[in-house]
Design a protein around this motif. Structure first.
Motif, PDB file in Angstrom:
ATOM      1  N   GLY A  35     -57.720 154.989  26.462  1.00  0.00           N
ATOM      2  CA  GLY A  35     -57.987 153.746  27.172  1.00  0.00           C
ATOM      3  C   GLY A  35     -59.028 152.838  26.563  1.00  0.00           C
ATOM      4  N   ASP A  36     -59.278 152.967  25.247  1.00  0.00           N
ATOM      5  CA  ASP A  36     -60.303 152.114  24.634  1.00  0.00           C
ATOM      6  C   ASP A  36     -59.721 150.862  23.987  1.00  0.00           C
ATOM      7  OD1 ASP A  36     -59.026 153.200  22.460  1.00  0.00           O
ATOM      8  OD2 ASP A  36     -60.854 153.960  21.480  1.00  0.00           O
ATOM      9  N   LEU A  37     -58.409 150.638  24.172  1.00  0.00           N
ATOM     10  CA  LEU A  37     -57.707 149.472  23.601  1.00  0.00           C
ATOM     11  C   LEU A  37     -57.823 149.424  22.090  1.00  0.00           C
ATOM     12  CD1 LEU A  37     -58.324 146.577  26.151  1.00  0.00           C
ATOM     13  CD2 LEU A  37     -56.259 147.931  25.780  1.00  0.00           C
ATOM     14  N   ALA A  38     -57.960 150.600  21.468  1.00  0.00           N
ATOM     15  CA  ALA A  38     -57.962 150.721  20.008  1.00  0.00           C
ATOM     16  C   ALA A  38     -57.169 151.972  19.659  1.00  0.00           C
ATOM     17  CB  ALA A  38     -59.382 150.807  19.457  1.00  0.00           C
ATOM     18  N   ALA A  39     -56.085 151.793  18.915  1.00  0.00           N
ATOM     19  CA  ALA A  39     -55.177 152.898  18.629  1.00  0.00           C
ATOM     20  C   ALA A  39     -55.554 153.587  17.327  1.00  0.00           C
ATOM     21  CB  ALA A  39     -53.741 152.384  18.545  1.00  0.00           C
ATOM     22  N   ASP A  40     -55.694 154.921  17.390  1.00  0.00           N
ATOM     23  CA  ASP A  40     -55.794 155.679  16.157  1.00  0.00           C
ATOM     24  C   ASP A  40     -54.377 155.864  15.615  1.00  0.00           C
ATOM     25  OD1 ASP A  40     -54.604 157.731  17.646  1.00  0.00           O
ATOM     26  OD2 ASP A  40     -56.496 158.797  17.960  1.00  0.00           O
ATOM     27  N   ARG A  41     -54.237 156.603  14.531  1.00  0.00           N
ATOM     28  CA  ARG A  41     -52.921 156.697  13.893  1.00  0.00           C
ATOM     29  C   ARG A  41     -51.873 157.326  14.804  1.00  0.00           C
ATOM     30  NH1 ARG A  41     -52.500 155.672   8.313  1.00  0.00           N
ATOM     31  NH2 ARG A  41     -54.513 155.139   7.385  1.00  0.00           N
ATOM     32  N   GLU A  42     -52.263 158.360  15.532  1.00  0.00           N
ATOM     33  CA  GLU A  42     -51.307 159.019  16.421  1.00  0.00           C
ATOM     34  C   GLU A  42     -50.906 158.081  17.562  1.00  0.00           C
ATOM     35  OE1 GLU A  42     -49.071 162.641  17.196  1.00  0.00           O
ATOM     36  OE2 GLU A  42     -50.131 161.802  15.472  1.00  0.00           O
ATOM     37  N   GLU A  43     -51.869 157.368  18.125  1.00  0.00           N
ATOM     38  CA  GLU A  43     -51.570 156.438  19.214  1.00  0.00           C
ATOM     39  C   GLU A  43     -50.724 155.266  18.721  1.00  0.00           C
ATOM     40  OE1 GLU A  43     -55.514 157.044  22.061  1.00  0.00           O
ATOM     41  OE2 GLU A  43     -55.630 155.717  20.299  1.00  0.00           O
ATOM     42  N   PHE A  44     -51.022 154.772  17.529  1.00  0.00           N
ATOM     43  CA  PHE A  44     -50.247 153.651  16.998  1.00  0.00           C
ATOM     44  C   PHE A  44     -48.826 154.103  16.648  1.00  0.00           C
ATOM     45  CE2 PHE A  44     -49.398 150.157  13.866  1.00  0.00           C
ATOM     46  CZ  PHE A  44     -49.556 149.109  14.765  1.00  0.00           C
ATOM     47  N   THR A  45     -48.699 155.351  16.196  1.00  0.00           N
ATOM     48  CA  THR A  45     -47.366 155.902  15.952  1.00  0.00           C
ATOM     49  C   THR A  45     -46.579 155.969  17.248  1.00  0.00           C
ATOM     50  OG1 THR A  45     -48.235 157.225  14.111  1.00  0.00           O
ATOM     51  CG2 THR A  45     -46.083 157.850  14.991  1.00  0.00           C
ATOM     52  N   ALA A  46     -47.228 156.378  18.331  1.00  0.00           N
ATOM     53  CA  ALA A  46     -46.562 156.415  19.633  1.00  0.00           C
ATOM     54  C   ALA A  46     -46.176 155.013  20.089  1.00  0.00           C
ATOM     55  CB  ALA A  46     -47.472 157.074  20.664  1.00  0.00           C
ATOM     56  N   PHE A  47     -46.981 154.027  19.758  1.00  0.00           N
ATOM     57  CA  PHE A  47     -46.681 152.639  20.114  1.00  0.00           C
ATOM     58  C   PHE A  47     -45.449 152.146  19.361  1.00  0.00           C
ATOM     59  CE2 PHE A  47     -47.397 148.112  18.886  1.00  0.00           C
ATOM     60  CZ  PHE A  47     -47.102 147.541  20.117  1.00  0.00           C
ATOM     61  N   LEU A  48     -45.389 152.412  18.058  1.00  0.00           N
ATOM     62  CA  LEU A  48     -44.273 151.924  17.255  1.00  0.00           C
ATOM     63  C   LEU A  48     -42.997 152.733  17.470  1.00  0.00           C
ATOM     64  CD1 LEU A  48     -45.785 151.070  13.749  1.00  0.00           C
ATOM     65  CD2 LEU A  48     -45.357 149.563  15.685  1.00  0.00           C
ATOM     66  N   HIS A  49     -43.140 154.023  17.761  1.00  0.00           N
ATOM     67  CA  HIS A  49     -41.986 154.915  17.897  1.00  0.00           C
ATOM     68  C   HIS A  49     -42.077 155.686  19.217  1.00  0.00           C
ATOM     69  CE1 HIS A  49     -40.749 154.258  13.696  1.00  0.00           C
ATOM     70  NE2 HIS A  49     -42.043 154.224  13.439  1.00  0.00           N
ATOM     71  N   PRO A  50     -42.013 154.995  20.333  1.00  0.00           N
ATOM     72  CA  PRO A  50     -42.249 155.663  21.627  1.00  0.00           C
ATOM     73  C   PRO A  50     -41.218 156.735  21.946  1.00  0.00           C
ATOM     74  CG  PRO A  50     -41.351 153.461  21.961  1.00  0.00           C
ATOM     75  CD  PRO A  50     -41.710 153.562  20.509  1.00  0.00           C
ATOM     76  N   GLU A  51     -40.008 156.588  21.393  1.00  0.00           N
ATOM     77  CA  GLU A  51     -38.971 157.573  21.694  1.00  0.00           C
ATOM     78  C   GLU A  51     -39.290 158.959  21.146  1.00  0.00           C
ATOM     79  OE1 GLU A  51     -38.208 155.896  17.693  1.00  0.00           O
ATOM     80  OE2 GLU A  51     -38.688 155.022  19.650  1.00  0.00           O
TER      81      GLU A  51
END
Length: 319
Positions: A170-186
């Motif tokens: 919830g810090d509104l800053a994505a690390d690599r794993e979080e950004f991967t989940a954002f780009l590839h949520p499936e």
């Protein structure tokens, strides 16, 4: 060839272009998501370990392993085992092995993120904030009137909702794993509700919170010439009635959409992990030590084992 296999409609998802950042942020892709196959090889336990090699190493890497001696293979396999042992307790569990196999099979996802990372990490702090992503993707269009063509005004809050779902801390800053989940949520369990919701929003044209048969068909077939529907469309209508609309109320709710786009496939990674443990677990404690794996090294990597040397030189975050 069956129309239902060739004409599956698409999930509207935000994907990024590695070469051009300020671009149309939405592309369409297949709605139904299946787990990738582990190998095209037959799983013949008594004849060949090729299936196991491809599952454990990845198809492309497994092709180049013939160049190594058994000693080199064992040495590099030992280093791989250290990576698989996520809690560093000296034992490889079925769960750890399954996680590794799934990660190997989805390496392309992480490689995609690695390619675009620097385009969005504008301040080079090894995180991508929501503001950085918004500026990189929508900056050109913000403050202009050119938003109607690609529905950017609609997509911006949708992207923000997805970003916040991927942002686990919830810090509104994505690390690599979080950004991967954002780009590839499936690819991430905690993002699947977002995939279902976005699919519903894409197809539900009358805004009633459900997908009826006509909306389902319209998502994959534009009836422009006024002629009769092709046979494959008729087949899809039957599919909707027989297999999509599970409670037979004439429409799909979110649970039925999830069942459609995320079918509960046979878990090949789980089965392969169990197989490798069973075949290598000498003391039958349902876990593997490094020694047990190296003793059965030819099942994991064979004499082909480790051109995984290429991966051993990669940053761990890329694997």
């Amino acid at each position: 060839m069956a129309g239902s296999e060739l004409r599956l409609s698409f999930v509207c998802a935000v994907l990024l272009c590695a070469a051009v950042v300020q671009t149309k942020p939405t592309l369409r892709k297949e709605r139904v998501h299946h787990e990738p196959e582990l190998s095209r090889q037959a799983h013949e336990d008594n004849k060949s370990f090729q299936y196991d090699h491809e599952a454990f190493l990845g198809k492309e890497e497994a092709k180049t392993f013939d160049q190594l001696t058994p000693e080199e293979s064992k040495d590099r396999l030992g280093k791989i085992v250290d990576r698989i042992d996520s809690d560093a307790d000296g034992y490889i569990t079925t769960a750890e092995l399954k996680a590794w196999i799934k990660r190997v099979q989805k390496r392309y996802v992480y490689e995609n993120v690695a390619k675009v990372w620097t385009d969005y990490d504008l301040n080079k702090d090894n995180k991508i904030s929501w503001d950085e992503y918004k500026q990189a993707t929508y900056g050109y269009y913000l403050g202009t009137d050119a938003t109607d063509q690609f529905s950017f005004k609609k997509m911006l809050p949708r992207d923000e909702r997805r970003f916040k779902s991927a942002d686990l801390n919830g810090d509104l800053a994505a690390d690599r794993e979080e950004f991967t989940a954002f780009l590839h949520p499936e690819e991430f369990e905690h993002m699947k509700d977002i995939v279902v919701l976005e699919t519903l929003e894409d197809i539900d044209k009358n805004g009633d919170g459900h997908v009826d048969e006509d909306e389902y068909i319209a998502d994959m077939f534009a009836h422009e010439d006024g002629g009769p529907e092709p046979d494959w469309v008729k087949t899809e209508r039957e599919q909707f009635s027989d297999f999509r609309d599970l409670n037979k109320d004439g429409k799909m709710d979110q649970d039925e959409i999830r069942h459609w786009i995320m079918p509960q496939d046979y878990d090949h990674a789980q089965a392969e992990a169990r197989h490798l443990v069973y075949e290598s677990d000498q003391d039958k404690d349902q876990m593997l030590t490094k020694e047990e794996i190296l003793e059965n090294w030819n099942m994991f990597v064979g004499s082909q084992a480790t051109n995984y040397g290429e991966d051993l030189t990669r940053n761990h975050d890329e694997l």
